[in-house]
Enzyme design. Structure first.
Site, mmCIF file in Angstrom:
data_model
loop_
_atom_site.group_PDB
_atom_site.id
_atom_site.type_symbol
_atom_site.label_atom_id
_atom_site.label_comp_id
_atom_site.label_asym_id
_atom_site.label_seq_id
_atom_site.Cartn_x
_atom_site.Cartn_y
_atom_site.Cartn_z
ATOM 1 N N ASP A 218 0.823 -1.211 0.000
ATOM 2 C CA ASP A 218 0.000 0.000 0.000
ATOM 3 C C ASP A 218 0.862 1.268 0.000
ATOM 4 O O ASP A 218 0.777 2.106 0.892
ATOM 5 C CB ASP A 218 -0.926 -0.024 1.218
ATOM 6 C CG ASP A 218 -2.112 0.914 1.078
ATOM 7 O OD1 ASP A 218 -2.628 1.048 -0.039
ATOM 8 O OD2 ASP A 218 -2.523 1.507 2.100
ATOM 9 N N ASP B 251 -12.375 -3.385 10.877
ATOM 10 C CA ASP B 251 -12.356 -4.838 10.989
ATOM 11 C C ASP B 251 -13.431 -5.329 11.953
ATOM 12 O O ASP B 251 -13.997 -6.411 11.765
ATOM 13 C CB ASP B 251 -10.974 -5.343 11.396
ATOM 14 C CG ASP B 251 -10.400 -4.626 12.603
ATOM 15 O OD1 ASP B 251 -10.971 -3.609 13.043
ATOM 16 O OD2 ASP B 251 -9.345 -5.073 13.102
ATOM 17 N N ASN C 163 -0.641 4.673 -1.698
ATOM 18 C CA ASN C 163 -1.163 4.527 -0.338
ATOM 19 C C ASN C 163 -2.641 4.896 -0.273
ATOM 20 O O ASN C 163 -3.058 5.939 -0.777
ATOM 21 C CB ASN C 163 -0.368 5.385 0.642
ATOM 22 C CG ASN C 163 -0.845 5.200 2.069
ATOM 23 O OD1 ASN C 163 -1.508 6.046 2.621
ATOM 24 N ND2 ASN C 163 -0.513 4.065 2.663
ATOM 25 N N ARG D 14 2.581 -6.933 23.164
ATOM 26 C CA ARG D 14 1.298 -6.240 23.283
ATOM 27 C C ARG D 14 0.282 -7.219 23.848
ATOM 28 O O ARG D 14 0.521 -8.432 23.884
ATOM 29 C CB ARG D 14 0.818 -5.691 21.935
ATOM 30 C CG ARG D 14 0.554 -6.744 20.889
ATOM 31 C CD ARG D 14 -0.051 -6.155 19.622
ATOM 32 N NE ARG D 14 -1.370 -5.585 19.876
ATOM 33 C CZ ARG D 14 -2.147 -5.080 18.914
ATOM 34 N NH1 ARG D 14 -1.717 -5.052 17.668
ATOM 35 N NH2 ARG D 14 -3.338 -4.597 19.190
ATOM 36 N N HIS E 106 1.625 0.681 14.953
ATOM 37 C CA HIS E 106 0.494 -0.223 14.749
ATOM 38 C C HIS E 106 -0.778 0.599 14.643
ATOM 39 O O HIS E 106 -0.991 1.552 15.372
ATOM 40 C CB HIS E 106 0.376 -1.223 15.906
ATOM 41 C CG HIS E 106 -0.523 -2.374 15.603
ATOM 42 N ND1 HIS E 106 -1.890 -2.292 15.736
ATOM 43 C CD2 HIS E 106 -0.268 -3.619 15.139
ATOM 44 C CE1 HIS E 106 -2.426 -3.454 15.391
ATOM 45 N NE2 HIS E 106 -1.471 -4.267 15.030
#
Length: 395
Positions: A43, A181, A71, A129, A214
């Protein structure tokens, strides 16, 4: 050309060096390479991600398609591009930062085939994490979103039956910059003919990047409200009002909306505080009621009640109490048949908060003076209360 069992879709942006381990985990799958297809979408990376994907395509034993594009601004675009090209019976969305356990695809495909389920969740483990935990208590060959805790894992890293997605024209919402998501996965849960959970094998390793890039760590607070609003709307569209809808509404309320009114709220300017309350009000007007509230802990319920009432002044008092890590006093009444957790403004006439908002639920952990072991079940709490009160009267 033989149809692959699973298409692994990898959306990648500035993914080096994490991409190296990600792709190694795909190569090392115990599922035969002829049964795997990889579609990787670069991307608009500038760190060598695209070049590394192309080298991987040249050497890999499985079929690999690399697509390079400008992108798109988020993960939804690359995932949708990959989904549009996929040929597998199943698809899996693998983030370029993360990696598989060696048997992940073999186990998930086998589970979906054996149980004829449309979605398979493989156990997720956090690396640098945290990762969701409540749904991995045991393997569930066939369940659904109402009978398990899968509503608390709505990331896209699942195995989806592609026919389910194509039949309903499902794609990721590219207008959302966070939580896209969650929307996709919840819709799949609601439409699925069965969901499987693999809890006895670590299928997926969720990696926290050292550079802090992230996607879940980025974006302004208004994006979280957009995500909560979209997820609540989806649930309301698919599930009629009642206990089943209430059970699902816990997810956007507890995980997406409530953190906007945590101790960090105390650091915000008065302007930002008012804006957050304004953004939350329409959602709470539509979906907040006692059927939902009764499923939450007292401090969670109390905070959302005050947000719904627009009482930022009282909310500040509750948040300062929580930030100080104080334990609320447990008040026992009616010979131990009633208990209340006395958070700020309990029976404060000027606040006007009903006593019922302070009643602990089965999710609470409380301590009664004179009885050290902690209890979470209200029925046991009442028995303990009678013992304590009896001992006090005897004294």
């Amino acid at each position: 050309m033989t149809q692959p069992d699973v298409t692994v879709i990898i959306g990648a942006y500035e993914a080096m060096p994490y991409l190296v381990k990600c792709l190694e985990s795909v190569e090392n799958q115990t599922l035969d390479a002829a049964r795997i297809e990889v579609i990787a979408v670069d991307d608009g990376s500038t760190d060598g991600t695209g070049e590394y994907l192309e080298k991987f395509a040249e050497r890999a034993a499985m079929a690999v398609t690399v697509i390079r594009q400008p992108n798109s601004g988020g993960p939804s675009g690359p995932r949708n591009v990959g989904l549009g090209k996929a040929r597998g019976r199943y698809v899996f969305f693998l983030d370029a930062d993360d990696y598989f356990g060696p048997e992940a695809l073999e186990r998930m495909v086998a589970m979906a085939d054996e149980q004829a389920t449309d979605v398979v969740l493989g156990k997720v483990v956090g690396v640098n994490r945290t990762a969701p935990k409540s749904m991995w208590g045991k393997t569930r060959p066939r369940t659904d979103v109402f009978s398990s805790n899968i509503k608390f894992t709505l990331s896209a890293q699942k195995l989806f039956r592609r026919e389910l997605l194509t039949r309903h024209g499902m794609q990721f919402d590219e207008s959302l910059q966070t939580g896209e998501d969650a929307l996709f996965t919840m819709e799949a849960y609601l439409r699925a003919d069965g969901v499987s959970v693999i809890a006895d094998y670590e299928c997926y390793y969720l990696v926290g990047r050292d550079d802090g890039k992230h996607v879940t760590k980025s974006g302004g607070y208004t994006l979280r409200f957009d995500s909560a609003r979209a997820l609540m709307g989806l649930i309301a569209e698919h599930v009629p009002a009642g206990p089943r809808r209430d059970a699902l509404m816990i997810r956007p309320l507890l995980i997406t909306l409530l953190p906007q009114f945590g101790p960090g709220f105390l650091k915000q300017s008065e302007k930002v505080r008012r804006h957050r309350l304004e953004l939350a009000k329409p959602m709470l007007d539509a979906y907040w009621h006692e059927g939902v509230a009764s499923r939450l802990k007292v401090h969670e319920r109390l905070r959302l009640h005050l947000v719904a009432q627009g009482r930022g002044d009282l909310l500040v008092d509750v948040l300062e109490f929580i930030k100080a890590k104080k334990a609320p006093e447990v008040l026992l009444e009616s010979r131990g048949r009633k208990a209340f957790l006395a958070y700020p403004h309990f029976r404060d006439p000027s606040a006007g908060i009903p006593d019922s908002w302070y009643v602990p639920t089965t999710r609470e952990t409380v301590t009664i003076e004179g009885f050290k072991p902690r209890t979470t079940r209200f029925s046991r709490l009442r028995r303990v209360a009678r013992r304590v009160l009896g001992a006090r009267r005897a004294a």
